[in-house]
Scaffold this active site. Structure first.
Site: not given
Ligand code: MG
Length: 375
Positions: A172, A310
């Site tokens: 991230k 996802h």
């Protein structure tokens, strides 16, 4: 089958392997659907959960969708979708799509158990993709910003993922200043060196200026992809980044319907030869909604290999395997006990294999099975 009982509960969810690290109060819903079909003298129960990242859905499930499903009579997962959507107005997808997707997951688990097939085989029979390989390309997802000793703990996490056999990883960015994120990327690249082995996910954090600044800084790293850059509906910025950034971009995780997917394709500047579509089969109203998105984008020239759903859990893995998608996210460490593969199973040569047990195979994840057992 008839659904005769539905139990649901909200549970805490952590982005970290160590659940004591704060995750902003993130939750998810778990559900158990009891059917009127018996196997081995016991009613078949399907289990589902609300995937990761969008909070629990208890109110919607209790007040609208569970009562409709219980009243629907004989259903399969496709007709159940119609029953759950009864009386709903078009549009407003984000309000209800995750609640329906949660129940949808449990419906498929039950149907595949009734058929005595692992879900990926059941879906192959149902949707006619018998020839796709069972194992699918997979990458390890994680790399959330740590509240202290971020780079040290990130390095440790990367080593753990590499030791589990993963050869590609996603971390991230966007929660820290860009200069720190560039250091985080270098940490990941040290453990996973070479082009197109490290992806970054900005979690839709950037405005237009930050998006372009980041794209410029990331270009030289030859990342696997640059994901969730700006607001999911800011197609102008998405298109500007696509025009300025040659390496792959990934988008679509926070869009929930075929209509939204088509808007992304029409206005987001995505390139069919390299970019990646992340729609979450649970968050997009479950598999019936996800199949509509695939059909809509295939009709517009996209290939199935562009879809990398996802989720990082077993349901997405079964769907990717059965539908012949490009690959899957796996959360080997994040979101315990929901993420990752079956107990004791890891990737082999960069590919993940779904469990061969009937249904989704949650029973092969002891911690998750125990959690579902509390329902
Ligand atoms: Mg993402």
């Amino acid at each position: 089958m008839r659904v005769v009982d539905i139990r649901e509960r909200s549970v805490d969810l952590s982005r970290y392997r160590d659940p004591s690290i704060p995750s902003g109060g993130l939750t998810t819903s778990i559900v158990a659907l009891t059917t009127d079909v018996a196997r081995n003298g016991r009613p078949v129960v399907g289990y589902g959960f609300a995937s990761m990242g969008r909070f629990a859905q208890g109110g919607l499930i209790r007040e609208r969708f569970a009562p409709r499903l219980l009243a629907a009579g004989d259903v399969d997962p496709i007709s159940a979708w119609t029953a759950m959507m009864k009386g709903e107005k078009p549009g407003g997808h984000g309000e209800r799509c995750v609640a329906i997707g949660t129940l949808d997951m449990a419906l498929w688990d039950a149907e595949a158990k009734i058929a005595d097939l692992p879900l990926h085989r059941f879906l192959r029979q149902r949707f006619g993709n018998a020839d796709t390989p069972v194992d699918v390309p997979a990458y390890a997802s994680g790399g959330y910003l740590y509240p202290d000793d971020d780079l040290g703990r990130l390095r440790n996490e990367m080593h753990l993922l590499r030791d589990q056999g993963y050869d590609k990883v996603k971390i991230k960015i966007g929660a820290a200043p860009l200069a720190q994120d560039l250091k985080r990327i270098e940490v990941a690249l040290k453990v996973f060196p070479g082009p197109h082995r490290v992806a970054v996910d900005a979690m839709n954090a950037y405005d237009a200026r930050q998006s372009l600044e980041a794209a410029k800084a990331l270009s030289r790293h030859r990342l696997m992809w640059f994901e969730d850059i700006c607001d999911p509906l800011d197609f102008d910025t998405q298109a500007l980044v696509a025009a300025a950034y040659d390496e792959p971009i990934a988008a679509g995780e926070a869009l929930f319907s075929a209509a939204e997917a088509q808007l992304l394709d029409r206005h987001g500047g995505l390139r069919r030869d390299r970019d990646v579509l992340l729609f979450d089969p649970v968050h997009c109203y479950g598999l019936p909604g996800y199949l509509r998105i695939i059909a809509a984008l295939e009709a517009r020239g996209w290939a199935r290999r562009s879809f990398w759903p996802h989720g990082g859990h077993l349901f997405s893995l079964h769907a990717a395997s059965a539908l012949g998608l490009g690959g899957v996210e796996v959360n080997p460490l994040s979101f315990p006990p929901f993420g990752g593969l079956a107990d004791g199973v890891s990737v082999a040569e960069g590919r993940a294999t779904p469990p061969d047990a009937p249904g989704i195979g949650f029973e092969h994840k002891a911690d998750l099975a125990a959690l579902f057992g509390t329902l």
